[in-house]
Write an enzyme that holds these catalytic residues in place. Structure first.
Site, PDB file in Angstrom:
ATOM      1  CD  GLU A 156      -3.130  -0.569   2.238  1.00 37.86           C
ATOM      2  OE1 GLU A 156      -2.789   0.174   3.197  1.00 37.86           O
ATOM      3  OE2 GLU A 156      -4.217  -1.153   2.182  1.00 37.86           O
TER       4      GLU A 156
ATOM      5  CB  SER B  28      -0.589   4.577   4.452  1.00 40.10           C
ATOM      6  OG  SER B  28      -0.611   4.159   3.102  1.00 40.10           O
ATOM      7  CB  CYS B  29      -5.325   1.873   2.879  1.00 39.09           C
ATOM      8  SG  CYS B  29      -4.604   2.025   1.230  1.00 39.09           S
ATOM      9  CB  VAL B  30      -8.330   4.696   6.629  1.00 37.88           C
ATOM     10  CG1 VAL B  30      -9.305   4.621   7.808  1.00 37.88           C
ATOM     11  CG2 VAL B  30      -7.062   5.439   7.051  1.00 37.88           C
ATOM     12  N   GLY B  93      -4.424   3.492   8.660  1.00 34.94           N
ATOM     13  CA  GLY B  93      -3.762   4.800   8.723  1.00 34.94           C
ATOM     14  C   GLY B  93      -2.402   4.775   9.389  1.00 34.94           C
TER      15      GLY B  93
END
Lengths: 208, 167
Positions: A156, B28-30, B93
């Site tokens: 990611e 880092s994605c939510v 996150g």
């Protein structure tokens, strides 16, 4: 929608040229690795593919697979990212091959970490050097970042760097294996799609 | 929990049949998990970036915080949720790498602390749309996987270093 409007139109010929470039880069990287560990290194035929964002996190066998990731951004004529992924147990064995016995005890993760960062740095350097020789372009890798965690979480991070304005990501991947050891790695080049024109032109397969 | 459906990076899915929605290997994605507990309708968005800056597309409905949250609301209302009965939980996150002088968190980078900015962007949207945030498991420097039971609103969070918990 793909910004730049070109990446989705990559022809089979262009994909072949990228795969061949990856082959040359990975060949050079495997020689460097073989010299480093004093063992034979086997390589797969590289793959070049254009993937939707949601597929990228599965690249190393699934998003939850525990891996060590050594990551570098590439600056210069053709920006992008390069990532070395090693299955976790294999990564620890590889680090131990590089550490002089007695230098650290088994728990010393900091020493293993720096050995793996060094590995990533040397492999990526060798890969990018031969890519540079092949194309006459300048590729400058950043200092390596290191994480040991789920593969998806690591990938990611790369996505944010290469796909802020893209819905697709171009990946050139090679698998390698150190003979006699259960060490499997995965070296992945992610050219920024916006900068792809330069490299394709030098490979003799420009966008029409 | 049975019948698990995966929601990958930049995807958005809803369910009105008590499905479990999951996002694996969040960095880092939510993951934005929204639901109406009374109607048992829920949906999940896997947000990658805080702002669309005009590059949004229908193909990737969950990519940007500033668009994904309201799209999720629309989706759930379509599936029969009450607009005023919606609640939300978020997870992810984190900051996976720290590359000195050359990273997403360098002061001059457009990517400055992208995980935290994703969280901020989502919270801003939730506030604007007046949807209560009732649970969160965010930040740190490690990856997470989540499973979201759309019929109960329960979110299970799993990580390599901190085991399993529930929000």
């Amino acid at each position: 929608m793909v910004s730049g409007g070109t990446s989705k139109d990559l022809s089979p010929k262009q994909m072949d040229a990228l795969r061949e470039a990856g082959n040359i880069g990975a060949g050079n990287a495997s020689i460097a690795l073989s010299q480093m560990v004093g063992k034979k290194v086997g390589l797969s035929v590289p793959r070049a593919s254009l993937l939707p964002l949601a597929s990228v996190t599965g690249l190393a066998g699934g998003p939850e697979v525990p891996v060590a990731g050594i990551y570098m951004r590439i600056k210069g004529d053709c920006p992008g990212s390069i990532l070395l992924l090693l299955e976790r147990e294999g990564a620890l064995s590889l680090a131990d091959l590089m550490i002089t016995p007695g230098m650290s005890d088994d728990d010393d993760m900091a020493v293993r970490r720096s050995a793996l960062e060094e590995t990533g740095s040397i492999l990526s350097g060798a890969y990018l050097n031969s890519l540079g020789e092949l194309t006459g372009l300048f590729f400058k890798p950043s200092v390596p970042g290191f994480a040991m965690d789920m593969a998806g979480a690591i990938l990611e991070h790369v996505l944010v760097d290469v796909a802020e304005f893209e819905d697709y990501v171009l990946v050139v991947e090679t698998d390698f294996k150190i003979s006699g050891k259960l060490i499997h790695g995965h070296l992945v080049l992610f050219p920024d799609l916006g900068a792809l024109g330069a490299i394709l032109e030098r490979l003799g397969v420009p966008f029409e | 929990m049975s019948d698990v459906e995966s929601v990958g990076v930049a995807e958005l899915k809803g369910s009105d049949d008590s499905r479990v929605l999951a996002s694996y290997g969040l960095g880092s994605c939510v993951a934005v998990a929204m639901y109406d507990p009374l109607r048992k309708v829920g949906g999940l968005a896997h947000v990658m970036l805080p702002e669309s800056r005009g590059t949004d597309s229908e193909e990737i409905p969950g990519k940007f915080a500033d668009i994904a949250v309201s799209r999720l609301v629309e989706k759930l209302v379509q599936l029969g949720a009450r607009r005023t009965g919606l609640r939300c939980k978020i997870a992810g996150g984190s900051k996976m790498f720290d590359i000195p002088g050359n990273n997403q968190w360098a002061a001059n980078s457009p990517h400055t602390h992208i995980g935290a900015r994703n969280v901020e962007g989502i919270k801003r949207e939730l506030e604007r749309l007046r949807i209560p945030l009732v649970g969160e498991d965010i930040g740190g420097n490690y990856g997470r996987s989540i499973k979201f039971d759309t019929s109960t609103g329960e979110v299970e969070v799993k990580s390599i270093y901190h085991g399993i918990s529930s929000i």
